[in-house]
Design a protein around this motif. Structure first.
Motif, short mmCIF file in Angstrom:
data_model
loop_
_atom_site.label_atom_id
_atom_site.label_comp_id
_atom_site.label_asym_id
_atom_site.label_seq_id
_atom_site.Cartn_x
_atom_site.Cartn_y
_atom_site.Cartn_z
N THR A 61 -34.73 83.08 -20.18
CA THR A 61 -33.36 82.58 -20.09
C THR A 61 -33.37 81.14 -19.61
OG1 THR A 61 -32.65 84.81 -19.45
CG2 THR A 61 -31.08 83.02 -19.11
N GLU A 62 -32.64 80.27 -20.31
CA GLU A 62 -32.51 78.88 -19.87
C GLU A 62 -31.24 78.75 -19.04
OE1 GLU A 62 -31.91 74.44 -21.76
OE2 GLU A 62 -33.24 75.83 -22.82
N LEU A 63 -31.38 78.24 -17.82
CA LEU A 63 -30.26 78.12 -16.90
C LEU A 63 -29.97 76.65 -16.61
CD1 LEU A 63 -31.26 80.91 -14.34
CD2 LEU A 63 -29.73 81.09 -16.31
N LYS A 64 -28.72 76.29 -16.73
CA LYS A 64 -28.29 74.92 -16.44
C LYS A 64 -28.21 74.73 -14.93
CE LYS A 64 -27.64 73.84 -20.77
NZ LYS A 64 -28.51 72.85 -21.44
N VAL A 65 -28.92 73.76 -14.43
CA VAL A 65 -28.87 73.47 -13.00
C VAL A 65 -29.34 72.05 -12.76
CG1 VAL A 65 -31.14 74.53 -12.68
CG2 VAL A 65 -29.67 74.19 -10.71
N SER A 66 -28.56 71.30 -12.00
CA SER A 66 -28.89 69.91 -11.71
C SER A 66 -28.77 69.66 -10.20
CB SER A 66 -27.95 68.97 -12.47
OG SER A 66 -28.07 69.15 -13.86
N GLU A 67 -29.20 68.48 -9.78
CA GLU A 67 -29.14 68.14 -8.37
C GLU A 67 -27.71 68.17 -7.84
OE1 GLU A 67 -30.27 64.49 -5.27
OE2 GLU A 67 -30.59 64.24 -7.44
N VAL A 68 -27.56 68.72 -6.65
CA VAL A 68 -26.29 68.68 -5.93
C VAL A 68 -26.50 67.75 -4.75
CG1 VAL A 68 -24.55 70.03 -4.71
CG2 VAL A 68 -25.77 71.05 -6.65
N LYS A 69 -25.98 66.55 -4.84
CA LYS A 69 -26.31 65.51 -3.86
C LYS A 69 -25.85 65.84 -2.46
CE LYS A 69 -26.77 61.72 -7.18
NZ LYS A 69 -28.23 61.66 -6.99
N SER A 70 -24.77 66.59 -2.32
CA SER A 70 -24.31 66.95 -0.98
C SER A 70 -25.31 67.87 -0.29
CB SER A 70 -22.95 67.63 -1.05
OG SER A 70 -23.01 68.82 -1.83
N ILE A 71 -26.12 68.59 -1.08
CA ILE A 71 -27.15 69.47 -0.52
C ILE A 71 -28.46 68.71 -0.34
CG2 ILE A 71 -28.48 71.58 -0.85
CD1 ILE A 71 -26.14 72.71 -2.43
#
Length: 341
Positions: A61-71
């Motif tokens: 499964t390909e999951l969309k996920v990118s950097e969350v700068k607040s984290i």
């Protein structure tokens, strides 16, 4: 708890999740430490592919996920500056499906644990670097700074909190496996085991639990039969042939075996779960970093982001581990007590 071959590792030190070295037969073995290859081919920018090269243990499964700068802004400066999250996995020599093992190309480390590590790294805006080692060297790596965090089926215990900090991400459960056609379910009540013949591995946490239930049932004038087999293959054969009613063991190993039997003449299913920490405490598997490293909080935030936005649920579903989901990642939640660690 540790990640012993999914059967033995359930002694007091590892609690419920471990054992499937025999079920992982045919997987490549190596020695010492290794910088494990991680599977990113086919994944587009801003995505992570889970379940790759799983030999049928997972749905890719390909999951969309990118950097969350607040984290990512919460990361310790040294980790943020490095641009890399060094992820420790203690899967040498043989691996333990479905959590961490060598995949179909005979060189790439796959499994639910490294997959979650890569998802968390993406949220933190870091490049994942997976380092595979033996279980013992996994903690040496954390202590020495060779790795930043372990994603390796480590159970949160009060003893371990003396040296490490945790961000929980999965329940630590034992499971009950039955033939798919069976109508029996555990239903959170040991009394439902009365009259059943149950396979269990000797010297394990699950055996200790069953022996306690057997004693309780005996006082009620009821019988529970325990059977012991040399390995997981023998247990599976006994279950498929009807020599036993139930197999009781680490939930991930059972989840894996269910995927392997799904298209056979004798499919199996999960008939319930029980906390590896016992009836008074839900055991938890946690990302493990050096105490006071400052990593537990951003790791928990990253996991909670994945929970809230759905990638976490899809990750678990891909590996048939949905019954180990947590509602939230906690920093240093109550762990296996000192008198039971």
């Amino acid at each position: 708890m540790r990640t012993l071959p999914l059967n033995s590792r359930i002694l007091r030190g590892v609690t419920a999740t471990a054992a499937v070295a025999s079920l992982a037969a045919g997987l490549a073995a190596c020695g010492g430490d290794s910088d494990a290859a991680t599977r990113t081919e086919g994944a587009s920018a801003g995505s992570v592919t889970v379940g790759a090269l799983s030999n049928g243990a997972a749905k890719q499964t390909e999951l969309k996920v990118s950097e969350v700068k607040s984290i990512s802004a919460l990361l310790p400066k040294s980790v943020a500056k490095s641009g890399t999250l060094r992820i420790g996995v203690g899967a040498l020599p043989a691996g333990f499906a479905p959590l961490a093992y060598v995949g179909g190309d005979q060189k790439t480390l796959t499994g639910a644990e490294p997959d979650l590590g890569r998802l968390v790294a993406a949220v933190l805006g870091l490049k994942p670097e997976v380092k595979n080692s033996t279980w013992e060297n996994l903690f040496v790596g954390i202590d020495s700074g060779k790795v930043d965090v372990a994603f390796s089926n480590v159970t949160d215990t009060e003893e371990r909190k003396k040296k490490y900090e945790f961000a929980s991400y999965r329940q630590d459960n034992l499971g009950f496996e039955v033939r798919k056609k069976s109508t029996w379910n555990f239903d959170d009540d040991y009394r439902n085991l009365a009259g059943k013949t149950v396979a269990v591995s000797a010297g394990t946490n699950q055996e200790k639990i069953l022996l306690e239930w057997k004693s309780k049932l005996a006082k009620e004038g009821k019988k529970l039969n325990l059977k012991y087999y040399q390995d997981n293959n023998a247990t599976a054969l006994a279950l498929s042939s009807g020599k036993i009613d139930v197999s009781f063991g680490p939930n991930p190993g059972i989840a894996y075996h269910i995927t392997q039997t799904a298209k056979t003449p004798n499919p199996t299913r999960n008939a319930g779960k029980f906390s590896g920490a016992g009836e008074t405490l839900q055991g938890l598997i946690a990302a493990t970093a050096k105490k006071d490293s400052g990593l537990a909080a951003p790791l928990a935030d990253a996991i909670n982001y994945l929970i809230k936005n759905g990638q976490y649920g899809k990750w678990l579903a891909a590996w048939n581990l949905s019954n180990e989901a947590v509602d939230t990642s906690q920093v240093n939640p109550p762990g296996l007590p000192l008198d039971n660690s």
